[in-house]
Design a protein around this motif. Structure first.
Motif, short mmCIF file in Angstrom:
data_model
loop_
_atom_site.label_atom_id
_atom_site.label_comp_id
_atom_site.label_asym_id
_atom_site.label_seq_id
_atom_site.Cartn_x
_atom_site.Cartn_y
_atom_site.Cartn_z
N GLU A 218 0.96 -1.13 -0.03
CA GLU A 218 0.02 -0.11 0.08
C GLU A 218 0.99 1.37 0.04
O GLU A 218 1.97 1.23 0.64
CB GLU A 218 -0.88 0.10 1.39
N ILE A 219 0.49 2.28 -0.77
CA ILE A 219 1.27 3.44 -0.83
C ILE A 219 0.07 4.53 -0.89
O ILE A 219 -1.12 4.32 -1.20
CB ILE A 219 2.16 3.69 -2.01
N ASN A 220 0.60 5.88 -0.59
CA ASN A 220 -0.45 6.89 -0.41
C ASN A 220 0.19 8.12 -1.88
O ASN A 220 0.99 7.70 -2.39
CB ASN A 220 -0.44 7.91 0.54
N PHE A 223 3.68 9.68 -2.68
CA PHE A 223 4.82 8.82 -3.25
C PHE A 223 4.73 9.21 -4.89
O PHE A 223 3.82 9.35 -5.48
CB PHE A 223 4.57 7.48 -3.31
N ILE A 228 10.06 6.24 -7.65
CA ILE A 228 9.95 4.73 -7.22
C ILE A 228 10.75 4.14 -8.27
O ILE A 228 11.71 3.18 -8.00
CB ILE A 228 8.37 4.23 -7.24
N GLU A 255 -4.72 7.08 -1.95
CA GLU A 255 -4.09 5.89 -1.81
C GLU A 255 -4.11 4.79 -2.95
O GLU A 255 -5.03 4.98 -3.60
CB GLU A 255 -4.29 5.31 -0.52
N LEU A 258 0.37 -0.59 -4.80
CA LEU A 258 1.92 -0.91 -5.75
C LEU A 258 1.89 -2.12 -6.02
O LEU A 258 2.18 -2.97 -5.00
CB LEU A 258 2.92 0.00 -5.13
N LYS A 272 11.48 2.42 1.18
CA LYS A 272 10.34 3.08 1.09
C LYS A 272 10.41 4.54 1.80
O LYS A 272 9.70 5.46 1.30
CB LYS A 272 9.12 2.30 1.93
N LEU A 276 9.84 8.19 -0.17
CA LEU A 276 8.79 9.09 0.32
C LEU A 276 9.57 10.54 0.60
O LEU A 276 8.76 11.40 -0.07
CB LEU A 276 7.98 8.66 1.56
#
Length: 289
Positions: A218-220, A223, A228, A255, A258, A272, A276
């Motif tokens: 999970e990412i928001n 990012f 990445i 969100e 990924l 991570k 960020l």
């Protein structure tokens, strides 16, 4: 209309319709407060075991929600034995345990059985590319899955599941119910839908590419996807092939999920915070221009 765009448009329509159909079959069947509270209490009562399982899954590049599989298998009871002879937290049968070098006695060993389960689940995901089918296969075996797929003429769980044992169908339903209770149902269903989206795009384009074994995190919206890709040393276009809907998810929901190949996920998890921080810094610079 260009042929390439036509293929993509057709694929998007096909996936959209397929997702609507899937929603009729794959959803939590019990979202009652009592059900949610029951599963949450079981997890809280086994905090140490849960944390170890989650750590072991992430270490292998697998999602934390697989702790829910151990919950429905055994309620995290390492000493339980089923009527069929399955033993331990992960309910290993003798043959399954032996396949991965786990002795009968070691099936009650939380450390060894969890590490073995992580390898087994990784192998199943590499084969089926979605966690719904993995949960089904873990319950009834790959042979029954193959037979159901042949009978249905489809590799999609919501199509071939009617040929599976009732126990397995109920097992999957229970898993989805627990994932609802833990707030992870959307991740599981997005994984299922995205696995089919990747299949449609790759097959429809005639590229001849094979679908990678992907896992999720999970990412928001903080990012930056280009950062990445840069940190993981992959082409941005390749990252977007794995995540065709992610930019839209981040913009609309703030969100998203990924997807990365299993071998890249540990690198992402280690970097991570750095990714960020770089993303926030670049966003601030751009806003200041």
């Amino acid at each position: 209309m260009k042929a390439g765009f036509k293929i993509i448009l057709t694929a998007m329509i096909t996936v959209s319709l397929s997702q609507q159909l899937t929603a009729q079959f794959l959803s939590a069947s019990d979202t009652s407060e009592s059900s949610v509270r029951k599963y949450q209490n079981i997890i809280k009562a086994n905090k140490d075991i849960v944390e170890f399982i989650e750590y072991s899954m992430v270490e292998k590049g697998l999602p934390k929600h697989l702790r829910n599989l151990a919950l429905i298998e055994s309620n995290f009871n390492r000493n339980i034995t089923s009527s069929a002879g399955a033993v331990g937290v992960w309910q290993f049968m003798t043959a399954h345990a032996n396949q991965y070098g786990l002795t009968e006695q070691q099936r009650t060993d939380l450390y060894r059985s969890t590490k073995t389960a992580a390898v087994s689940l990784s192998d199943l995901y590499r084969k089926y590319h979605n966690w719904v089918t993995v949960v089904a296969a873990y319950n009834c075996g790959e042979g029954n899955i193959a037979k159901a797929m042949r009978n249905a003429g489809s590799t999609q769980y919501h199509v071939f599941s009617k040929y599976l044992p009732a126990e397995t169908i109920n097992h999957v339903k229970k898993y989805l119910n627990v994932c609802f209770a833990t707030g992870e149902l959307s991740a599981v269903l997005n994984d299922y839908n995205n696995s089919r989206m990747r299949k449609v795009f790759l097959e429809g384009s005639g590229s001849g590419k094979s679908v990678s074994s992907l896992t999720e995190a999970e990412i928001n919206a903080g990012f930056n996807l280009k950062i990445i890709a840069d940190e993981l040393k992959v082409d941005f276009s390749q990252l977007m092939d794995w995540n065709p809907e992610l930019e839209q998810q981040l913009q609309e929901d703030g969100e998203g999920i990924l997807f990365l190949p299993v071998d890249l996920m540990p690198d992402f998890l280690l970097k991570k915070n750095k990714i960020l921080a770089r993303s926030v810094k670049e966003s601030s610079v751009n806003q200041g221009k």
